[in-house]
Design an enzyme around this catalytic site. Structure first.
Site, short mmCIF file in Angstrom:
data_model
loop_
_atom_site.label_atom_id
_atom_site.label_comp_id
_atom_site.label_asym_id
_atom_site.label_seq_id
_atom_site.Cartn_x
_atom_site.Cartn_y
_atom_site.Cartn_z
N GLU A 125 0.72 -1.19 0.00
CA GLU A 125 0.16 -0.12 0.05
C GLU A 125 0.97 1.20 -0.05
O GLU A 125 1.82 1.34 0.77
CB GLU A 125 -0.86 0.23 1.33
CG GLU A 125 -2.06 1.18 1.12
CD GLU A 125 -2.87 1.22 2.41
OE1 GLU A 125 -2.90 0.39 3.14
OE2 GLU A 125 -3.60 2.33 2.50
N GLU A 268 -2.41 -3.81 6.89
CA GLU A 268 -3.39 -4.84 7.00
C GLU A 268 -3.49 -5.60 6.06
O GLU A 268 -4.79 -6.30 5.85
CB GLU A 268 -4.72 -4.08 7.20
CG GLU A 268 -5.02 -3.37 5.91
CD GLU A 268 -4.83 -1.80 5.85
OE1 GLU A 268 -3.73 -1.52 6.35
OE2 GLU A 268 -5.21 -1.31 4.84
N ASN A 269 -2.34 -6.35 5.50
CA ASN A 269 -2.65 -7.20 4.11
C ASN A 269 -3.35 -8.44 4.76
O ASN A 269 -3.54 -8.75 5.78
CB ASN A 269 -1.23 -7.94 3.85
CG ASN A 269 -0.10 -6.70 3.84
OD1 ASN A 269 -0.11 -5.96 3.04
ND2 ASN A 269 0.89 -6.82 4.82
N HIS A 301 -6.43 -2.01 15.26
CA HIS A 301 -6.89 -1.20 13.96
C HIS A 301 -6.40 -2.03 12.79
O HIS A 301 -7.29 -2.13 11.90
CB HIS A 301 -5.74 -0.19 14.02
CG HIS A 301 -6.07 0.65 12.73
ND1 HIS A 301 -6.51 2.01 12.75
CD2 HIS A 301 -5.26 0.66 11.45
CE1 HIS A 301 -6.44 2.50 11.35
NE2 HIS A 301 -5.69 1.83 10.70
N GLU A 302 -5.35 -2.91 12.67
CA GLU A 302 -5.27 -3.65 11.59
C GLU A 302 -6.17 -4.99 11.55
O GLU A 302 -6.55 -5.15 10.44
CB GLU A 302 -3.73 -4.52 11.50
CG GLU A 302 -2.75 -3.21 11.75
CD GLU A 302 -2.77 -2.08 10.70
OE1 GLU A 302 -3.39 -2.17 9.57
OE2 GLU A 302 -2.50 -0.78 11.20
N HIS A 305 -9.35 -3.78 9.79
CA HIS A 305 -9.31 -3.32 8.51
C HIS A 305 -9.80 -4.55 7.66
O HIS A 305 -10.29 -4.27 6.60
CB HIS A 305 -8.00 -3.21 8.04
CG HIS A 305 -7.24 -1.61 8.05
ND1 HIS A 305 -8.46 -0.62 7.54
CD2 HIS A 305 -6.24 -0.88 8.44
CE1 HIS A 305 -7.85 0.41 7.64
NE2 HIS A 305 -6.40 0.34 8.31
N1 B3K Z 1 -2.84 0.96 5.56
C1 B3K Z 1 -1.55 1.24 6.23
C2 B3K Z 1 -1.04 2.39 5.85
C3 B3K Z 1 -0.02 2.26 4.78
C4 B3K Z 1 0.63 3.50 4.40
C5 B3K Z 1 1.30 3.60 3.03
N2 B3K Z 1 2.12 4.55 2.76
C6 B3K Z 1 -1.52 1.05 7.74
C7 B3K Z 1 -2.77 1.37 8.44
O1 B3K Z 1 -3.57 2.46 8.39
O2 B3K Z 1 -3.60 0.49 9.11
ZN ZN Z 2 -5.41 1.85 8.92
#
Ligand code: B3K
Ligand code: ZN
Length: 872
Positions: A125, A268-269, A301-302, A305
């Site tokens: 991301e 959050e993959n 948080h992750e 997601h």
């Molecule tokens: N979604 C990622 C952040 C990615 C940042 C890329 N430069 C972490 C988060 O917000 O959970």
């Molecule tokens: Zn996030």
């Protein structure tokens, strides 16, 4: 500037010309030469313009071969550039096989596939997948992925990717392979790959529907004993999301991998979250209470997601806050439920005001749904995350908890498996509740922090109390005029005894509760409360019900009264904060040689020290507003003078409240063994210590060195060390600390940060010297954050030193970092954002440094965008 940045506009969105049903990836891992085979099952998108070429993006790739439907493509059938690959003539359905070679070892941007401590780690991301293979690297192209990883068995015993592990085997030459299948469609930004030497902590969770989920945390050998808090956090978060939102996990395994080289907190993959070690590794001896809370929040948080981001994702990157604002709101609610709701709210609002309000008032201001960007990585901002979360919170405030839940349920019912927009979320909230949220869109469109000017009028004869509210919003780049926002203003009225009055608005038959959410929709509005028998004291914007600035002409007495009596804990704190802020700014403006706070203020704090409320709340109310927050409130500011005033008042409080602070300290410093649950008491004890450290007394020296030596936990030990460093340098203890912790990278980050934020003279030269310390590396973002960003962003007094050396140092580091890691360089460059706030001489020096950066050759698009906006 050599790099011409191209701007992408929100309204230019068009559907992708092709869709991808399936992706089969095979990685043959070698540090400097990894071979990536990609097999894409493509079809034309019926919703796109017919006959378009296939245009895949790709960066820093070396192309080995392309096959279309099994036949090698001749070089005249496609064109390759530095940014992608175009095939002009394509059938409506096709299988495309592409082989590329990449070099993870030389990838210092930590974006794409890279090597960290000898392990392979990916970060895709927002646009990192294009550094792995040519692809339709945009969030609205969602495909099912399978990933086969082949690698040396000794160096890379663990091979991980998204989804479920379905097969594995041995190969010649000590190589092995593992195959992963992710059954869910996902955009490429959620792809992940990890390979290396890890140990694993395992646990499990059973969902309400009976699915047994294996929970696995992978860390480098030697760190297993520091994973238990993170594991407990996963389980708490899973249960919470099931109970609060009816959302369950959907794969058989949920994996977290911790890596020490990471650009942000975590990622959050799908099924394979990758974390900065900072948000996984903790035990009481190495991590503070704030670290433990951070782990709870980031793990949650992750995990959250998985629904808000992965199952329902963003159509394009302008919608980033759709997943980030919503997920921050969810993690804040989680933290409120597992800890103290009021303490969580106060801390979140402090961060919002210090950083997001500053962003919204400066050159990088953008709306929650931006209109244009040149580098999307620059938009992972406080506005997208924290203001975005406030916007989500306002739906909940306007609709109530049940109404909000109805909106969430409808959102998932409508959009599971889709890539959607902020408008879709707003529509779900409106439709589920039969509410008109048309005007609410202004929160997504307009940047800047709205201001509410509130006045009151009591009519004793009519027994009515009227609040007059005017809303306005300052101009921001590209938006001179603002339209009124839809603002929930929560208010209460206190009688002379400090009790909440029942609230009945004119026209209502009965009173309805003691906190009312008034809906502001116009530039100017009045609200009259009836049956008010004596003039009340208003409690405004309870629980910080909207991300706005309120002005109301409170007297000092009214603030002291609210500090002691408001039933809204946030506003009790707010009253203390307002009193202290007003006073510090007045003392700054007066410019006296010996700034002195009035007795009324000292007495109000004294009263606080004997309150029977949550110790953490008292600690927050005792703490003076931070310098970074105050800087935002003063025009043409001299941060060194501000620091002097701040420090003088702090020392005065220590002198005048010495007996009270000492008594609390001694009571709480009871030598009892560490319990995680006593964090509130530690926070109160350590704020008292922090004040007492202002006193030049042998007793205090003794207390500090004793707490440093005898503490059985990092919270207390670090609090003592910080005070020692600020007081007299703490050289002996700093040396002792480094000997004890030299091989713990996260603890050494604290050691660097204490010194980079130290208020003692000579901070810059110490920071410069520490750059040569064996534990420092400019390639590691955690180290840069501790040492360099600590100095540039958290040490206003020294960064803004009148000689300008702080600025020159920052500019040199920004230029140096841009060649290594543009995202980190751009983040550091934000230390110059508020140059126009400074007094003229500092403005000039900061502008000159910005210009020096702008003139460098080959600036990254990340840094170019930030610097250009700052200068314009
Ligand atoms: N979604 C990622 C952040 C990615 C940042 C890329 N430069 C972490 C988060 O917000 O959970
Ligand atoms: Zn996030």
């Amino acid at each position: 500037m050599t790099l011409q940045s191209t701007q992408i506009n929100r309204l230019d969105y068009t559907a992708p010309a092709f869709l991808i049903d399936r992706v089969d990836l095979t990685f043959e891992l070698e540090e400097s030469q990894t071979r990536v085979q990609s097999r894409l099952v493509l079809k034309r998108n019926p919703e796109a313009v017919a006959g378009l070429p296939l245009s895949l993006v790709g960066e820093e790739l070396s192309l080995e071969s392309i096959k279309l439907d099994g036949a090698l493509l001749k070089t005249d059938a496609y064109s390759v550039s530095a940014t992608g690959l175009v095939i002009a003539t394509m059938p409506d359905e096709a299988i495309l096989e592409i082989v590329t070679i990449i070099n993870p070892l030389s990838n210092t941007s930590l974006n794409g596939l890279y090597v960290s401590s000898g392990n392979f780690v990916s970060q895709c991301e927002a646009e990192g997948f294009r550094k792995i293979t040519y692809y339709l690297d945009r969030p609205d192209v969602m495909a099912k992925f399978t990933t086969t990883i082949i690698a040396d068995k000794t160096r890379y015993p663990i091979l991980l990717s998204n989804g479920n592990r379905v097969d594995s085997g041995q190969l010649e030459k000590n190589r092995h392979w593992v195959k992963w299948v992710d059954p869910f469609k996902k955009p490429a930004y959620l792809f992940a790959l990890v390979a290396g030497k890890f140990v694993m902590l395992a646990d499990q969770h059973t969902t309400p529907s009976g699915r047994r989920v294996a929970l696995e945390i992978f860390v480098e050998p030697g760190n297993l004993d520091k994973c238990h808090h993170a594991m407990a956090a996963i389980k708490k978060a899973m249960r919470w999301d099931e109970e609060r939102f009816g959302l369950e996990y959907d794969l058989d395994t949920y994996m977290i991998v911790a890596t020490s080289d990471f650009n942000m907190g975590a990622m959050e993959n799908k099924g394979l979250n990758i974390f900065n070690t900072k948000y996984v590794l903790a035990k009481p001896e190495t991590a503070t209470d704030v670290d433990f809370d951070g782990i709870d929040a980031v793990v949650a948080h992750e995990y959250f997601h998985n629904w808000t981001g992965n199952r329902v994702t963003c159509r394009d990157w302008f919608q980033l806050s759709l997943k980030e604002g919503l997920t921050v709101y969810r993690d804040q609610e989680f933290s409120s439920d597992i800890g103290s709701r009021s303490v969580e709210r106060i801390n979140n609002v402090k961060a919002l005001r210090e950083m997001q309000f500053a962003e919204d008032a400066g050159p990088q201001a953008h709306s929650v749904r931006p209109e244009a960007y040149s580098e999307i990585n620059n938009f992972y901002t406080m506005t997208i995350y924290e203001k975005g979360s406030e916007v989500v919170r306002m739906y909940a405030t306007l609709l109530g908890r049940e109404g909000f839940r109805k909106g969430m349920d409808l959102y998932f019912k409508r959009h599971d498996g889709q890539a959607v927009t902020c408008d879709d979320f707003r529509a779900a909230m409106a439709d589920a509740n039969g509410v008109d949220f048309t005007q609410f869109e202004e929160w997504y469109k307009q940047a800047g922090t709205p201001a509410l000017a509130i006045s009151s009028h009591y009519d004793a004869a009519a027994q009515t109390y009227t609040l007059n509210v005017k809303q306005s919003c300052p101009a921001t780049p590209g938006q001179a005029e603002k339209r009124p926002f839809h603002i929930p203003l929560a208010v209460g009225l206190l009688n002379k005894q400090g009790k909440d009055l029942p609230l009945q608005l004119a026209g209502e038959a009965t009173a309805q509760g003691t906190t009312r959410v008034l809906a502001l929709t116009q530039a100017e509005q009045s609200f009259s409360f009836i049956n008010i028998t004596a003039e009340p004291t208003p409690s405004l914007l309870r629980d910080f019900s909207a991300p706005v600035k309120v002005s109301y002409a409170y007297t000092d007495e009214e603030l002291v009264f609210l500090m002691a009596n408001d039933s809204d804990a946030f506003n009790r704190w707010e009253a203390a904060n307002t009193f202290a802020t007003r006073l510090l700014i007045a003392l700054y403006a007066a410019g006296d040689e010996k700034p002195l706070a009035p007795a009324s203020f000292i007495n109000a704090l004294r009263k606080l020290t004997s309150e029977k409320i949550d110790a953490a709340l008292i600690a927050l109310m005792l703490e003076l507003p931070r310098e970074n927050y105050l800087i935002e409130l003063i025009d043409q500011v001299d941060p060194c003078h501000l620091h002097f005033v701040h420090r003088s008042v702090k020392a005065q409080i220590a002198r005048e409240l010495r007996p009270e602070l000492l008594a609390i300290y001694q009571k709480l410093n009871d030598g009892a063994i560490y319990h995680y649950e006593n964090a509130s008491k530690r926070s109160l004890k350590n704020i008292c210590l922090d004040y007492l450290a202002e006193l030049d007394e042998p007793l205090v020296s003794e207390m500090l060195s004793k707490q440093y030596r005898l503490s059985d936990n990092m919270t207390d030990r670090l609090a003592a060390l910080k005070a020692l460093v600020n007081r007299d340098g703490g050289d002996a203890q700093l040396a002792d600390f480094a000997v004890q912790w030299h091989d713990d990278a996260l603890v050494m980050d604290k050691w660097f940060a204490l010194q980079s934020t130290s208020r003692r003279p000579g901070a810059l030269s110490r920071v410069q010297a520490l750059m040569d310390h064996p534990a420092f590396s400019i390639k590691n973002p955690n180290k840069v954050r501790a040492l360099i960003m600590g100095f540039c962003l958290q040490n206003a007094q020294h960064f803004h030193a009148a000689d300008g050396y702080g600025y020159a140092f920052a500019a040199d580091r920004i230029i140096e970092l841009d060649k290594i890691n543009p995202q980190v360089a751009a983040r550091l460059a934000s230390s110059f954002n508020r140059w126009k706030k400074m007094e003229p001489q500092r403005q000039q020096m900061m502008q000159a440094e910005l210009q020096r950066i702008a003139q460098q050759d080959d600036l990254s698009s990340d840094l170019a965008e930030i610097v250009n906006k700052s200068l314009s």
